[in-house]
Design an enzyme around this catalytic site. Structure first.
Site, PDB file in Angstrom:
ATOM      1  N   SER A  65       0.802  -1.240   0.000  1.00 52.26           N
ATOM      2  CA  SER A  65       0.000   0.000   0.000  1.00 52.26           C
ATOM      3  C   SER A  65       0.827   1.279   0.000  1.00 52.26           C
ATOM      4  CB  SER A  65      -0.929   0.027   1.210  1.00 52.26           C
ATOM      5  OG  SER A  65      -1.966  -0.875   1.027  1.00 52.26           O
ATOM      6  N   VAL A 262       1.417  -3.779   3.872  1.00 50.93           N
ATOM      7  CA  VAL A 262       1.302  -5.029   4.633  1.00 50.93           C
ATOM      8  C   VAL A 262       2.552  -5.927   4.570  1.00 50.93           C
ATOM      9  CG1 VAL A 262      -1.223  -5.221   4.744  1.00 50.93           C
ATOM     10  CG2 VAL A 262       0.014  -6.145   2.754  1.00 50.93           C
TER      11      VAL A 262
HETATM   12  O1  DON Z   1      -4.693  -4.666  -1.434  1.00 46.54           O
HETATM   13  C1  DON Z   1      -4.026  -5.373  -0.707  1.00 46.54           C
HETATM   14  O2  DON Z   1      -4.557  -6.184   0.009  1.00 46.54           O
HETATM   15  C2  DON Z   1      -2.511  -5.290  -0.665  1.00 46.54           C
HETATM   16  N1  DON Z   1      -1.926  -5.541  -1.888  1.00 46.54           N
HETATM   17  C3  DON Z   1      -2.042  -4.010  -0.091  1.00 46.54           C
HETATM   18  C4  DON Z   1      -2.660  -3.716   1.220  1.00 46.54           C
HETATM   19  C5  DON Z   1      -1.796  -2.937   2.145  1.00 46.54           C
HETATM   20  O3  DON Z   1      -0.591  -2.881   2.044  1.00 46.54           O
HETATM   21  C6  DON Z   1      -2.506  -2.329   3.274  1.00 46.54           C
HETATM   22  N2  DON Z   1      -1.637  -1.542   4.111  1.00 46.54           N
HETATM   23  N3  DON Z   1      -1.245  -1.633   5.211  1.00 46.54           N
END
Ligand code: DON
Length: 434
Positions: A65, A262
């Site tokens: 993210s 994440v």
């Molecule tokens: O959309 C998702 O689930 C991941 N590719 C990215 C989510 C993410 O990094 C949320 N942040 N903390």
């Protein structure tokens, strides 16, 4: 030894942070569940490109993210504010990053930091109706420009996330049904997951954050990647929405525009000062790195980095205020210093007004002024214009030309000189060198 002062501080900070082994890996992406949980790094990138780092600063991991603010910046730069704002709002959602929700009334995702907004933002890159692969490549190219080196996608994380992307597919279909997305929802999710799977290091992330802190100009390549108005929008959204449902706690306690991912990355961009990145894969219930959040709390309080803690802008702008010379040659000289903005300029105007100069000549010495923003320039020029109307001669000592020609054109007849030439050491007589 001396040069490693900041790195030594970071080494101490990560050693202290290492004992906290709480939190868990992002298991919903099978490849991320294989991450090495002990990894830990912190880096500060300064406006001149110097990076101070400690720990695993060169270990690669996926950006996840943290890509969102940068892709938002690229979309704003490509499509303009109006078009982007029609599709994605700027309101904190107070919800989880992957919440299936849209703003009541507009049908837009709340903001570009949650997945719904990031999917809509991803689709805005490149020409509308353009090829999905080209769009994803354009995103990788844009992220690379922010990093100042060519970044690549971790194909195994990418395909692993795609296998379990049911939530993002559901969000994309919802966006399609509300007309926010006009593209094939699967192709958009595919591209967005490629965007999240770009490999970076803590050092890269610090440099990317420093580019935001540096008004959109990369500290090393000097490329102006997006303009200042875009950076202001991005940092504002990071400050209010970057930490999802922990955003309020974050902005009050840490006060640095930030974004988490994440895979365990976390960035903070403090405008005009520093880009910060940390890396530690165990996450709290919001999806933010546990040790990363702790480190940012510490950095903010140890080094006074809260955005709302700013030094008084006006107090020190008038370094000295003297009357020099005598008789017809008497001059009132205000020596100004530092960065001058609205409050500083107001102070200077008041200082001159309160003195209600009886002298024939007033000199504003800008030799020690490091920066003067647009409003402050306009105020000083207006001050000069009013003084000349009152019959004063105004001398602007401006060796570095900090006041622009455009503003000077409005000043009336003032003398701009590189320095005052003193006729004698005790400053009892002086003449202005034109
Ligand atoms: O959309 C998702 O689930 C991941 N590719 C990215 C989510 C993410 O990094 C949320 N942040 N903390």
């Amino acid at each position: 030894m001396i040069g490693s002062l900041v790195a030594d501080y970071l080494t101490d900070a990560i050693q202290d942070a290492a004992s906290d082994t709480s939190g868990s890996l992002a298991e919903y992406i099978p490849e991320l569940a294989n991450a090495r949980p002990q990894n830990l790094a912190a880096a500060f990138a300064m406006a001149d490109g110097t990076v101070h780092g400690a720990g695993d600063v060169d270990v690669p991991f996926t950006i996840q993210s943290i890509s969102k603010p940068f892709v938002y910046a690229l979309a704003l730069a490509e499509r303009g504010f109006d078009e982007v704002l029609r599709k994605v709002g700027v309101e904190p959602s107070g919800e989880a990053f992957n919440q299936i929700s849209l703003e009541v009334g507009t049908g837009r995702p709340f903001n570009p930091m949650i997945n719904a907004g990031a999917l809509a933002t991803h689709a805005l890159i490149g020409p509308s109706g353009g090829d999905a692969h080209e769009r994803a490549q354009r995103v990788v190219d844009g992220l690379s420009a922010f990093a100042g080196r060519r970044l690549v996608v971790d194909e195994s994380v990418c395909s692993s996330e795609m296998e379990t992307a049911h939530r993002n597919l559901a969000i994309a279909h919802m966006l399609r049904s509300y007309g926010i997305l006009e593209e094939d929802p699967r192709a958009v999710v595919d591209g967005y997951i490629r965007q999240c799977s770009v490999l970076v290091t803590t050092r890269d992330l610090a440099m990317m954050a420093a580019t935001l802190a540096n008004h959109g100009r990369h500290p090393l390549t000097s490329e102006q990647i997006v303009d200042e108005s875009v950076v202001r929008q991005v940092l504002s959204v990071m400050a209010t929405c970057g930490m999802y449902d922990a955003a309020g706690d974050w902005v009050t306690q840490v006060g640095i525009p930030a974004k988490s991912g994440v895979a365990g990355g976390l960035i903070g961009a403090l405008p005009g000062q520093v880009g910060i990145a940390t890396f530690s894969p165990r996450l709290d219930r919001h999806g933010n790195s546990v040790r990363g959040v702790n480190l940012f709390h510490r950095f903010s309080s140890d080094m006074g980095l809260h955005l709302m803690s700013v030094p008084p802008a006006s107090r020190a702008v008038v370094r000295s205020h003297r009357i020099v010379g005598d008789g017809a040659d008497v001059i009132r000289v205000l020596q100004l210093q530092g960065g001058i903005r609205f409050a500083g300029a107001e102070r200077i105007v008041r200082e001159v007004a309160d003195a209600s100069p009886g002298e024939h000549t007033v000199a504003l010495d800008l030799t020690l002024v490091s920066s003067i923003d647009d409003v402050a320039q306009r105020m000083l020029v207006e001050l000069a214009r009013r003084l000349t109307i009152d019959g004063c001669r105004v001398i602007l000592i401006d060796p570095e030309s900090v006041v622009s020609e455009t503003h000077l054109a409005d000043a009336g007849s003032i003398d701009v000189v590189p320095r005052l030439l003193l006729a004698s050491a005790d400053e009892d007589r002086l003449t202005a060198r034109m």
